[in-house]
Write an enzyme that holds these catalytic residues in place. Structure first.
Site, PDB file in Angstrom:
ATOM      1  N   GLU A 136      10.632  16.578  13.551  1.00 39.62           N
ATOM      2  CA  GLU A 136      11.039  16.375  12.156  1.00 39.62           C
ATOM      3  C   GLU A 136      10.234  17.318  11.252  1.00 39.62           C
ATOM      4  OE1 GLU A 136       9.947  12.640  10.231  1.00 39.62           O
ATOM      5  OE2 GLU A 136      12.063  12.490   9.687  1.00 39.62           O
TER       6      GLU A 136
ATOM      7  N   CYS B 188      14.430  10.773   5.587  1.00 39.04           N
ATOM      8  CA  CYS B 188      14.340  10.519   7.026  1.00 39.04           C
ATOM      9  C   CYS B 188      15.727  10.616   7.668  1.00 39.04           C
ATOM     10  CB  CYS B 188      13.714   9.175   7.272  1.00 39.04           C
ATOM     11  SG  CYS B 188      14.399   7.915   6.222  1.00 39.04           S
TER      12      CYS B 188
ATOM     13  N   LYS C  31       0.853  -1.184   0.000  1.00 40.29           N
ATOM     14  CA  LYS C  31       0.000   0.000   0.000  1.00 40.29           C
ATOM     15  C   LYS C  31       0.889   1.234   0.000  1.00 40.29           C
ATOM     16  CE  LYS C  31      -1.432   2.976   2.713  1.00 40.29           C
ATOM     17  NZ  LYS C  31      -1.420   4.114   1.796  1.00 40.29           N
TER      18      LYS C  31
ATOM     19  N   GLU D 273      10.237   1.687  10.159  1.00 33.49           N
ATOM     20  CA  GLU D 273      11.288   2.649   9.808  1.00 33.49           C
ATOM     21  C   GLU D 273      10.651   4.019   9.933  1.00 33.49           C
ATOM     22  OE1 GLU D 273      14.333   2.147   9.155  1.00 33.49           O
ATOM     23  OE2 GLU D 273      14.429   0.039   8.623  1.00 33.49           O
TER      24      GLU D 273
HETATM   25  P1  NAD Z   1       2.950   8.964   7.065  1.00 35.05           P
HETATM   26  O1  NAD Z   1       3.382   8.304   8.300  1.00 35.05           O
HETATM   27  O2  NAD Z   1       1.848   9.935   7.128  1.00 35.05           O
HETATM   28  O3  NAD Z   1       2.485   7.873   5.980  1.00 35.05           O
HETATM   29  C1  NAD Z   1       3.271   6.786   5.626  1.00 35.05           C
HETATM   30  C2  NAD Z   1       2.373   5.704   5.037  1.00 35.05           C
HETATM   31  O4  NAD Z   1       1.454   5.272   6.029  1.00 35.05           O
HETATM   32  C3  NAD Z   1       1.513   6.174   3.859  1.00 35.05           C
HETATM   33  O5  NAD Z   1       1.378   5.096   2.949  1.00 35.05           O
HETATM   34  C4  NAD Z   1       0.186   6.475   4.508  1.00 35.05           C
HETATM   35  O6  NAD Z   1      -0.874   6.399   3.597  1.00 35.05           O
HETATM   36  C5  NAD Z   1       0.112   5.373   5.546  1.00 35.05           C
HETATM   37  N1  NAD Z   1      -0.729   5.648   6.709  1.00 35.05           N
HETATM   38  C6  NAD Z   1      -1.081   6.859   7.236  1.00 35.05           C
HETATM   39  N2  NAD Z   1      -1.838   6.679   8.340  1.00 35.05           N
HETATM   40  C7  NAD Z   1      -1.948   5.338   8.524  1.00 35.05           C
HETATM   41  C8  NAD Z   1      -2.587   4.532   9.512  1.00 35.05           C
HETATM   42  N3  NAD Z   1      -3.250   5.067  10.536  1.00 35.05           N
HETATM   43  N4  NAD Z   1      -2.500   3.190   9.415  1.00 35.05           N
HETATM   44  C9  NAD Z   1      -1.816   2.616   8.399  1.00 35.05           C
HETATM   45  N5  NAD Z   1      -1.195   3.334   7.429  1.00 35.05           N
HETATM   46  C10 NAD Z   1      -1.253   4.675   7.493  1.00 35.05           C
HETATM   47  O7  NAD Z   1       4.260   9.559   6.433  1.00 35.05           O
HETATM   48  P2  NAD Z   1       4.427  10.345   5.067  1.00 35.05           P
HETATM   49  O8  NAD Z   1       3.841  11.697   5.267  1.00 35.05           O
HETATM   50  O9  NAD Z   1       3.914   9.529   3.929  1.00 35.05           O
HETATM   51  O10 NAD Z   1       6.031  10.377   4.935  1.00 35.05           O
HETATM   52  C11 NAD Z   1       6.826  11.276   5.646  1.00 35.05           C
HETATM   53  C12 NAD Z   1       7.341  10.671   6.941  1.00 35.05           C
HETATM   54  O11 NAD Z   1       7.935   9.399   6.721  1.00 35.05           O
HETATM   55  C13 NAD Z   1       8.417  11.495   7.581  1.00 35.05           C
HETATM   56  O12 NAD Z   1       8.113  11.740   8.908  1.00 35.05           O
HETATM   57  C14 NAD Z   1       9.691  10.647   7.474  1.00 35.05           C
HETATM   58  O13 NAD Z   1      10.617  10.779   8.474  1.00 35.05           O
HETATM   59  C15 NAD Z   1       9.183   9.288   7.408  1.00 35.05           C
HETATM   60  N6  NAD Z   1      10.098   8.442   6.645  1.00 35.05           N
HETATM   61  C16 NAD Z   1      10.888   7.545   7.305  1.00 35.05           C
HETATM   62  C17 NAD Z   1      11.774   6.749   6.610  1.00 35.05           C
HETATM   63  C18 NAD Z   1      12.665   5.744   7.309  1.00 35.05           C
HETATM   64  O14 NAD Z   1      13.224   4.880   6.657  1.00 35.05           O
HETATM   65  N7  NAD Z   1      12.828   5.811   8.601  1.00 35.05           N
HETATM   66  C19 NAD Z   1      11.839   6.844   5.223  1.00 35.05           C
HETATM   67  C20 NAD Z   1      11.021   7.766   4.580  1.00 35.05           C
HETATM   68  C21 NAD Z   1      10.149   8.546   5.315  1.00 35.05           C
END
Ligand code: NAD
Length: 486
Positions: free
Chosen positions: A390, A292, A182, A258
């Site tokens: 962040e 990240c 997803k 992650e």
């Molecule tokens: P997000 O946490 O909002 O969403 C990530 C994913 O989770 C998306 O596919 C989203 O649709 C899904 N999602 C959202 N709410 C959910 C829920 N309640 N249950 C299940 N799935 C859900 O993050 P984002 O805005 O897409 O990405 C940015 C963030 O991701 C930043 O904070 C960044 O640090 C983090 N990030 C971390 C890494 C890592 O490897 N540690 C890599 C890339 C991004």
């Protein structure tokens, strides 16, 4: 901007529109224009995908036949190579990747990393035997079997979609798991292209499924709570990671997280400032800070603070970010207007907290797309929100330190523990700092840990588990210990 084909869901080896017929627009970050549509999958579609993945796993062909997996995943690797140009176009169009990031995590790195996954699958010892044990007078041989973890729900973000989609799906599939991917709503096509590639291989139906959806949480939550899913592999924000972990706890579901970071780059007093300080612009502005592991807190010796700020102002103002299709640029737009507003909100928070804006802090004038100027904050205290939270944008905070001990203390004063860096004329002194900073990855004097065989992940609230490397493969395995009479 090029118009792309609208995308479908991929369930049980077939492409299909969402059952309710809904689609949603895919918006290009560099222009704000709609470049096509993706299927808006519903819970009904997700239910069918989970059922297909469960069936494919329980059928056992995929999970137990290493030769089948090797053959199919080799075809998949070849398909990735054949799709290089299309992947590049998609990364630029839907993720707003500047061309300078294509050679890195937006395309070339993840495609080349799958070779490591294939090697791991070829050479991994799935079964081993321990010597006879005689516990409680029962002489027994012990067989240790590594088995696929089951149906994996992979939930991914929008920043480096190909890298993260592959870093989860490839080792999961290689380990014998079946997968429902997803992706983030903002980047559907860097997931559906994997379905297109898989569809051209001999992969059995149901082994790999992709559900795109306009709603960020709906079908993701369903993956987490559905008992037919054995494991969730998630990359995204710490806030969402917390929700996922709580929801998964109901079934004690295996989670691999992650999450976010607020990593510190520590400059020691013997470092070559002319060389080191400008590199901070690269560490923060790469893909507009949407990484990240970006090094978004810069810690510099107090007695050279003003000198460093002057150099940063020059370096940040010199960073080009005209258009993602311009050659060699590493900074592009933010993914969405929502993300841009989030970053600008943090600029306001920083000013309210009393930090000094050295440069940037606004949208560039007369420019389409979701850009924010390269931004530097000085006079930052590590307790401020702009130093603790962040931002995920092109924003650097600069904090003074009073020596190695103090720098380590500040670097560790964070809920996160994803990455970090140190610069010093002495490797030994730099390594002493690296040993004391509690993060999952670390760069000494500009060296790069990012490689197929390097485990990547975080300490503290930056996550649980490791992606890539041997560790990233073993995340998708369970261990079974079997005893037979000696
Ligand atoms: P997000 O946490 O909002 O969403 C990530 C994913 O989770 C998306 O596919 C989203 O649709 C899904 N999602 C959202 N709410 C959910 C829920 N309640 N249950 C299940 N799935 C859900 O993050 P984002 O805005 O897409 O990405 C940015 C963030 O991701 C930043 O904070 C960044 O640090 C983090 N990030 C971390 C890494 C890592 O490897 N540690 C890599 C890339 C991004």
């Amino acid at each position: 901007m090029t118009k792309f084909e609208d995308s479908l869901l991929y369930i049980d080896g077939k492409f299909a529109p969402a059952k309710n017929g809904k689609t949603y627009p895919n918006v290009a970050p560099a222009t704000g224009e709609i470049i096509g549509y993706a299927a808006d999958g519903s819970t009904e579609d997700m239910d069918t995908a989970i059922a297909a993945a469960r069936r494919a796993f329980d059928g056992r062909d995929w999970s137990t036949d290493r030769d089948l997996r090797l053959r199919v995943l080799t075809q998949f690797r070849d398909g990735l190579h054949a799709s290089r140009e299309r992947i590049k176009a998609l990364a630029v169009a839907e993720a707003g990747s500047p061309l300078g990031c294509i050679a890195g995590p937006q395309r070339d790195a993840p495609i080349s990393f799958v070779d490591f996954g294939l090697e791991m699958l070829k050479s991994y010892v799935f079964e081993r035997e321990l010597p006879v044990a005689n516990t409680m007078g029962v002489p027994s041989r012990r067989l240790i079997w590594k088995e696929a973890a089951g149906v994996v729900g992979a939930i991914t973000p929008w920043n480096v979609p190909l890298q993260i989609n592959l870093a989860k799906c490839f080792p999961a599939l290689a380990a014998g798991c079946t997968v429902v991917l997803k992706p983030a709503p903002e980047t559907p096509w860097l997931a559906t292209i994997l379905a297109e590639i898989a569809d051209k291989t001999d992969m059995p139906p149901g082994v790999f499924n992709v559900i795109t959806s306009a709603q960020p949480a709906l079908v993701g939550e369903q993956l987490v709570t559905d008992p037919r899913v054995d494991m969730i592999s998630f990359t995204g924000s710490t806030a969402t990671g917390r929700l996922i972990m709580a929801a998964a706890s109901e079934q004690i579901k295996k989670v691999f997280l992650e999450l976010g970071g607020k990593s510190a780059f520590v400059v020691l007093d013997d470092a070559d400032f002319e060389l080191v300080i400008p590199t901070s612009a690269f560490f923060v502005l790469y893909h507009a800070g949407q990484g990240c592991a970006s090094l978004t807190r810069l810690l510099v010796p107090r007695n050279r603070y003003d000198e460093a700020i002057g150099m940063l102002k020059t370096a940040f103002e010199a960073m080009p970010y005209t258009d993602p299709t311009a050659e060699n640029q590493i900074m592009g737009p933010l993914i969405s207007e929502r993300q841009r507003q989030r970053v600008l909100e943090y600029v306001k928070i920083g000013l309210d907290e009393g930090a000094r804006l050295v440069t940037g802090g606004d949208m560039p004038h007369g420019k389409k797309g979701f850009y924010v100027q390269p931004t530097v904050f000085a006079d930052v205290d590590n307790s401020m929100r702009i130093a603790q939270e962040e931002i995920f944008g092109p924003v650097l905070v600069v904090i003074p330190h009073d020596g190695d001990e103090d720098a380590v203390r500040i670097a560790n004063d964070s809920i996160f523990g994803l990455s970090g860096g140190v610069a010093s004329a002495s490797t030994e002194r730099a390594l002493a700092v690296a040993r004391r900073i509690r993060t999952g990855t670390f760069s000494v004097n500009g060296a790069n840990y990012f490689a197929a065989d390097t485990p990547f992940g975080g300490y503290k609230q930056s996550g649980i588990g490791r992606e890539m490397g041997r560790e990233g493969f073993e995340e998708y395995l369970e261990t079974k210990s079997v005893a037979i009479p000696a």
